[in-house]
Scaffold this motif. Sequence first.
Motif, PDB file in Angstrom:
ATOM      1  N   ALA A   1      -1.313  -9.100  -1.557  1.00  0.00           N
ATOM      2  CA  ALA A   1      -0.896  -7.704  -1.327  1.00  0.00           C
ATOM      3  C   ALA A   1      -2.110  -6.784  -1.341  1.00  0.00           C
ATOM      4  N   ALA A   2      -3.049  -7.063  -2.253  1.00  0.00           N
ATOM      5  CA  ALA A   2      -4.267  -6.255  -2.342  1.00  0.00           C
ATOM      6  C   ALA A   2      -5.074  -6.374  -1.051  1.00  0.00           C
ATOM      7  N   LEU A   3      -5.157  -7.598  -0.541  1.00  0.00           N
ATOM      8  CA  LEU A   3      -5.913  -7.839   0.688  1.00  0.00           C
ATOM      9  C   LEU A   3      -5.271  -7.089   1.856  1.00  0.00           C
ATOM     10  N   VAL A   4      -3.946  -7.251   1.959  1.00  0.00           N
ATOM     11  CA  VAL A   4      -3.223  -6.575   3.040  1.00  0.00           C
ATOM     12  C   VAL A   4      -3.415  -5.052   2.943  1.00  0.00           C
ATOM     13  N   SER A   5      -3.302  -4.530   1.695  1.00  0.00           N
ATOM     14  CA  SER A   5      -3.444  -3.084   1.501  1.00  0.00           C
ATOM     15  C   SER A   5      -4.827  -2.606   1.903  1.00  0.00           C
ATOM     16  N   GLY A   6      -5.835  -3.409   1.535  1.00  0.00           N
ATOM     17  CA  GLY A   6      -7.215  -3.054   1.877  1.00  0.00           C
ATOM     18  C   GLY A   6      -7.401  -2.971   3.385  1.00  0.00           C
ATOM     19  N   VAL A   7      -6.922  -3.983   4.081  1.00  0.00           N
ATOM     20  CA  VAL A   7      -7.049  -4.011   5.543  1.00  0.00           C
ATOM     21  C   VAL A   7      -6.274  -2.836   6.148  1.00  0.00           C
TER      22      VAL A   7
ATOM     23  N   VAL B   1      -1.100  -0.111  -9.555  1.00  0.00           N
ATOM     24  CA  VAL B   1      -0.975   1.250  -9.021  1.00  0.00           C
ATOM     25  C   VAL B   1      -1.980   1.456  -7.893  1.00  0.00           C
ATOM     26  N   ALA B   2      -3.210   0.978  -8.094  1.00  0.00           N
ATOM     27  CA  ALA B   2      -4.245   1.138  -7.074  1.00  0.00           C
ATOM     28  C   ALA B   2      -3.838   0.448  -5.784  1.00  0.00           C
ATOM     29  N   ILE B   3      -3.285  -0.770  -5.912  1.00  0.00           N
ATOM     30  CA  ILE B   3      -2.852  -1.503  -4.719  1.00  0.00           C
ATOM     31  C   ILE B   3      -1.743  -0.744  -4.003  1.00  0.00           C
ATOM     32  N   GLN B   4      -0.790  -0.261  -4.803  1.00  0.00           N
ATOM     33  CA  GLN B   4       0.319   0.466  -4.174  1.00  0.00           C
ATOM     34  C   GLN B   4      -0.175   1.733  -3.466  1.00  0.00           C
ATOM     35  N   LEU B   5      -1.110   2.436  -4.117  1.00  0.00           N
ATOM     36  CA  LEU B   5      -1.658   3.653  -3.500  1.00  0.00           C
ATOM     37  C   LEU B   5      -2.317   3.325  -2.166  1.00  0.00           C
ATOM     38  N   ALA B   6      -3.105   2.243  -2.153  1.00  0.00           N
ATOM     39  CA  ALA B   6      -3.803   1.855  -0.922  1.00  0.00           C
ATOM     40  C   ALA B   6      -2.799   1.465   0.150  1.00  0.00           C
TER      41      ALA B   6
ATOM     42  N   TYR C   1       8.779 -14.775   1.064  1.00  0.00           N
ATOM     43  CA  TYR C   1       9.328 -13.516   0.571  1.00  0.00           C
ATOM     44  C   TYR C   1       8.224 -12.574   0.084  1.00  0.00           C
ATOM     45  N   PHE C   2       7.320 -13.110  -0.718  1.00  0.00           N
ATOM     46  CA  PHE C   2       6.260 -12.259  -1.268  1.00  0.00           C
ATOM     47  C   PHE C   2       5.138 -11.996  -0.274  1.00  0.00           C
ATOM     48  N   SER C   3       4.856 -12.981   0.589  1.00  0.00           N
ATOM     49  CA  SER C   3       3.723 -12.806   1.507  1.00  0.00           C
ATOM     50  C   SER C   3       4.038 -11.781   2.582  1.00  0.00           C
ATOM     51  N   LEU C   4       5.282 -11.778   3.046  1.00  0.00           N
ATOM     52  CA  LEU C   4       5.627 -10.888   4.155  1.00  0.00           C
ATOM     53  C   LEU C   4       5.858  -9.453   3.704  1.00  0.00           C
ATOM     54  N   ASN C   5       6.164  -9.291   2.417  1.00  0.00           N
ATOM     55  CA  ASN C   5       6.461  -7.951   1.926  1.00  0.00           C
ATOM     56  C   ASN C   5       5.605  -7.614   0.715  1.00  0.00           C
ATOM     57  N   PRO C   6       4.461  -6.990   0.937  1.00  0.00           N
ATOM     58  CA  PRO C   6       3.579  -6.651  -0.189  1.00  0.00           C
ATOM     59  C   PRO C   6       4.296  -5.817  -1.257  1.00  0.00           C
ATOM     60  N   MET C   7       5.281  -5.003  -0.841  1.00  0.00           N
ATOM     61  CA  MET C   7       6.000  -4.189  -1.822  1.00  0.00           C
ATOM     62  C   MET C   7       6.745  -5.078  -2.832  1.00  0.00           C
ATOM     63  N   ALA C   8       7.209  -6.254  -2.388  1.00  0.00           N
ATOM     64  CA  ALA C   8       7.889  -7.183  -3.301  1.00  0.00           C
ATOM     65  C   ALA C   8       6.940  -7.621  -4.400  1.00  0.00           C
ATOM     66  N   ALA C   9       5.721  -7.986  -4.011  1.00  0.00           N
ATOM     67  CA  ALA C   9       4.735  -8.421  -5.000  1.00  0.00           C
ATOM     68  C   ALA C   9       4.366  -7.277  -5.938  1.00  0.00           C
ATOM     69  N   ILE C  10       4.284  -6.071  -5.389  1.00  0.00           N
ATOM     70  CA  ILE C  10       3.895  -4.912  -6.197  1.00  0.00           C
ATOM     71  C   ILE C  10       4.997  -4.571  -7.221  1.00  0.00           C
ATOM     72  N   ILE C  11       6.249  -4.496  -6.745  1.00  0.00           N
ATOM     73  CA  ILE C  11       7.364  -4.141  -7.630  1.00  0.00           C
ATOM     74  C   ILE C  11       7.566  -5.224  -8.694  1.00  0.00           C
ATOM     75  N   ASP C  12       7.486  -6.471  -8.256  1.00  0.00           N
ATOM     76  CA  ASP C  12       7.612  -7.584  -9.196  1.00  0.00           C
ATOM     77  C   ASP C  12       6.499  -7.510 -10.246  1.00  0.00           C
ATOM     78  N   GLY C  13       5.331  -7.090  -9.789  1.00  0.00           N
ATOM     79  CA  GLY C  13       4.185  -6.947 -10.699  1.00  0.00           C
ATOM     80  C   GLY C  13       4.466  -5.922 -11.790  1.00  0.00           C
TER      81      GLY C  13
ATOM     82  N   LEU D   1      11.180   3.416  -9.975  1.00  0.00           N
ATOM     83  CA  LEU D   1      10.097   4.388 -10.132  1.00  0.00           C
ATOM     84  C   LEU D   1       9.040   4.222  -9.037  1.00  0.00           C
ATOM     85  N   PRO D   2       8.413   3.040  -8.895  1.00  0.00           N
ATOM     86  CA  PRO D   2       7.422   2.897  -7.811  1.00  0.00           C
ATOM     87  C   PRO D   2       8.061   2.961  -6.427  1.00  0.00           C
ATOM     88  N   TRP D   3       9.304   2.500  -6.306  1.00  0.00           N
ATOM     89  CA  TRP D   3       9.938   2.552  -4.987  1.00  0.00           C
ATOM     90  C   TRP D   3      10.156   4.001  -4.544  1.00  0.00           C
TER      91      TRP D   3
END
Lengths: 284, 402
Positions: free
Chosen positions: A258-264, A171-176, A227-239, A97-99
């Motif tokens: 992931a939130a930090l990366v998304s913000g930047v 959801v907010a992190i993924q949107l960003a 694995y999780f640090s390099l791919n924010p989507m992994a952390a988001i989907i796992d979340g 769904l999020p992917w």
Amino acid sequence: MEAPGQAGAGEPVLENTVAWRESLRAHLRELWRHRELLWLITQREIKVRYKQSLLGVLWAILQPLSLMLVFTVFFSWFARMQSDGIPYPLFSYAALLPWTFFSTALSFAIPSLIANSHIITKIYFPREIVPLASVLAAFLDFVIAAGVFVLLLVLYRVPPTWNLLYVLPIVAIQLAFTTGICLLLSAFTVLYRDVRHTLPLVMQIWMFVTPILYSASVVPPRWRAWYFSLNPMAAIIDGYRRTVVQGVPPQGRYLALAALVSGVLIWAGYKYFKHLEREFADIV
Amino acid sequence: MNIITLDKLSKRYRISQLGAKSLREELARLFGRSGNTGADEFFALREVSCEIEQGEAVGFIGPNGSGKSTVLKLLARIIYPTQGKLIVRGSVASLIEVGAGFHPELTGRENIFLYGSIMGMRQADVRAKFDRIVEFAELERFIDTPVKRYSSGMYVRLGFAVAAHINPHVLLVDEVLAVGDAAFQSKCLQRIEELRRNGMTIVFVSHDMTAVERLCQRVFFLQQGRLQAAGDPQAVIGEYYQTVVFQQRAQVSATAVDGRSARVVEILQVRFFDRAGTAVDALATGAPMIARIEYQAHQAVEDAVFELSFYAADDRLHCQFTTALAGERLPLTPGRGVIEIECDELGLTPGVYKLDALVQARGALTAYDWKRRAYVLNVLPGKRVRGLFYAPHQWRARPLAD
């Protein structure tokens, strides 16, 4: 006949001094002023996509649903993939769904400026509206398809927990994250058309390095931090999977990163976009 | 108060940047020879300064590629200037290409809202003006049809109808009225004039000098990206004609040479004179004109007919003088001679005219000599003309006796 400059009854006359070096705040104000246009173009994206198609809005549901069925048959029944003890349909749908939202947003937003070049070279409006509308349209699809997910949860009798509330920040992190990438790459595509051709390959690889068909727990522990640090989507989907299906809190550390990366990314993406925006009409 | 200020405004294009590059090309340029020097650059607009006051209607004129449209696009914020300052105090709407924001899959109704919004209108405002827009566009029956099924005329009508109801501070008008039937065109011009009378600032770009003169209080003449002249429409349009004619004349004189002389009668030259007898290449509308055809007859001719035809820039015949209608026989004796046409008031409107001169035997199917588009007459703004031609006339007023 009304006097010029009066947009309508009770509408304030907008002082619209054109300056060429505007701050980020001024850009945001300008975007806010055009919010109706953003919404209309989003509607246009959706309408145009579903007009003249037999299934209409059902397409939004069909895409993740059909993938889920195929995955269930091949990976769960035939290949006997482990899914952390969760029924595989739920397990895969929670990730698909999020992917689907992410990949739809990218595939529509990144070429959007080129696709709309006929408007961009003729009329002024804040250009970020075009890729943002694509992201928003994909997000609406996501919301519709999430309705089916709720039905699935009820069907499999998954009890709701307070951890479900984590979905909102996720959801907010993924949107960003999505918006940031779309702003960056849609502007970049105007300059270098190569992006469009490489995108399908990149998306396919990205899907396999993200825990969608498989559980993140299959990644060996010593690789997991990378694995999780390099791919924010992994952390988001796992979340999503943890909070909605398993009823446990997300992995805070990775999600925060992931939130930090998304913000930047969203900040840098917007800045880069507005920097390049001046040349769009010359190049596109 | 100035609503628009241009201060040394320049717009530069890089020729190699017209069109996007591929990443590989870019990398090659980055690491290879960076031969990106001034030769690669092109100024569409160079240090143009002007000020436009609130409520003024101004026109930008100039030959193709002079930077007129660049000015409009800069004012509309479609493109960004390279150097200089541009201030617009107020909202801007453009009729640069009406209907550009339409989406073919959406209906007329949906497109009105979308286009209105792109042009900066609030949705509530579009809703309030919706009926008037549809009525203006004359599309009541087709408003719920996808615009991809519209004819090009319907498309433009809808586009103009929305744009004409936006009510911005500044309205930019490019040559949009070329499409659509004559009735709708005049409706559009009427609407623009109505908006101007209501105090809207209008910036107009056109090749149609009659429309510019009719609509504008001040005119700016651009050439090769520079501001050549500004001010009173008649004077500036006159200067524009002078400059354009100067260029065209140089072109024509190169092609007018014809080496053959084995003819019965040959046309040598066509020249124009004013009443004082001075040779001129420009005459004002309404001024007296003497046109002189110089010929050489190699044999005696019993009854010759001379014709002089004036073709406008669009190559349409605007006026023809012929001795065939003069009634009397016109015998020619061998040798050189001239034949003159005298016209008390020139009826042609301002513009550049190319001329055909022809000589033939009366009733003959082939000409002795026919010089096609070989001469140029430049008609300057003189007596005011609104319409296709100037008709010599006088007014008389007297009370009506019972």
